[in-house]
Motif scaffolding. Structure first.
Motif: not given
Length: 336
Positions: A243-263
């Motif tokens: 829905r965001l893309r259909d409304a004309g938005a470019t979608l990016l993502n920021q992550s945080v490197l987190l020990a025990g979560v995604n490291d």
């Protein structure tokens, strides 16, 4: 451009997202019971370590029942380690207060200004770099955005306005429309960037009224999501992204490197693949902002660099986010 007063023209907006917001889990004991881990109650800090827990029930539903190391649970459950006083960790980790130029407006980088649009979030992430921010004094939306708009109008070098918080999508759509109506008189502003976690943790927020407003905004539109693990995505999140893309938005993502979560490289690579499947491009992988209470999430630079190299060996280049750190006083994010 949408016409009419913000209050009247969007009064038909469905209340579902507000109901889901109000129904968030705020008691750590209830959360542990919901995920089958009541025996962990003895390890909870007193008074949520001074930072209230809040997590939408839809996000809880994506956690693995009975898994004390679930990566979604670890992002939101208060920990005893948050009370530790660790050298090098401070209450204002990235120099936000030194960058204040007007009420709720931070001006750190050339051509861009950031508005603290709201102090509210649908989820309180335990590593939040603004967990100690004085939101009561610094909300740009106060007074119909007048101070912020006056500053932006006076500085024609500002080409991009960034909405942050808290989470800017915690505001009613009509309140957001007040801002973009004011921006229509400022021809030097070309882009609107929205940093938000709501499409991931509370996808109900991306309702018809919101997408109608976003589609009508006569600026280039960028929505920067914040997801740290592939398990944060489900069909509802995919639909919100569409829905965001259909409304004309470019979608990016920021992550945080987190020990025990995604490291680890497999987890980070799976996140990039899942983001792209949802139409979102990986953008930044942030080293942890050294905010007081979050030291237990920190991953050292050598390991972070090794993880990104492993991602380069697994993924096409456009799926490898840039590893960066924010440092007070620097003219941009610092690549690592």
């Amino acid at each position: 451009m949408i016409t009419g007063s913000p209050a009247s023209r969007l009064s038909h907006a469905a209340p579902d997202w507000r109901a889901a917001w109000r129904d968030a889990v705020t008691d750590p004991l209830e959360l542990l019971s919901m995920v089958g881990l009541p025996h962990l109650a003895a390890a909870l800090p007193a008074d949520d370590a001074g930072f209230a827990m809040r997590v939408p029930r839809g996000f809880v539903a994506r956690m693995t029942h009975g898994d004390a190391r679930d990566p979604l649970l670890l992002q939101v459950l208060p920990q005893l380690a948050e009370a530790e006083d660790v050298p090098g960790f401070s209450r204002d980790a990235v120099g936000d207060l030194a960058a204040r130029d007007a009420q709720g407006l931070l001006h750190k980088y050339q051509g861009r200004a950031l508005l603290i649009a709201s102090g509210s979030c649908a989820v309180n992430c335990r590593y939040c770099f603004r967990r100690h921010f004085p939101y009561g004094e610094e909300i740009a939306a106060a007074g119909a955005w007048r101070q912020a708009l006056a500053h932006v109008a006076a500085d024609t070098s500002i080409e991009e306005l960034i909405l942050s918080g808290g989470d800017p999508l915690s505001l009613a759509t009509g309140k957001l429309a007040e801002l973009t109506d004011g921006l229509s008189a400022l021809p030097h502003v070309r882009r609107l960037r929205i940093h938000t976690r709501l499409p991931v943790v509370l996808p109900e927020r991306i309702d018809d009224a919101f997408t109608q407003w976003l589609e009508a905004v006569p600026l280039q539109k960028v929505v920067v999501l914040h997801a740290n693990h592939a398990n944060e995505f489900d069909g509802d999140v995919d639909d919100a992204c569409r829905r965001l893309r259909d409304a004309g938005a470019t979608l990016l993502n920021q992550s945080v490197l987190l020990a025990g979560v995604n490291d680890d490289a497999e987890t980070l690579s799976a996140l990039s693949e899942r983001l792209f499947a949802a139409g979102v491009l990986p953008y930044y992988l942030h080293q942890l902002d050294r905010v007081q209470g979050a030291a237990h999430f920190e991953v050292d630079d050598a390991r972070a660099l090794a993880l990104v190299q492993a991602m380069r060996e697994r993924l096409p280049g456009y799926l490898v986010p840039r590893l960066v750190r924010e440092e007070q006083g620097e003219p941009s994010k610092t690549p690592l």
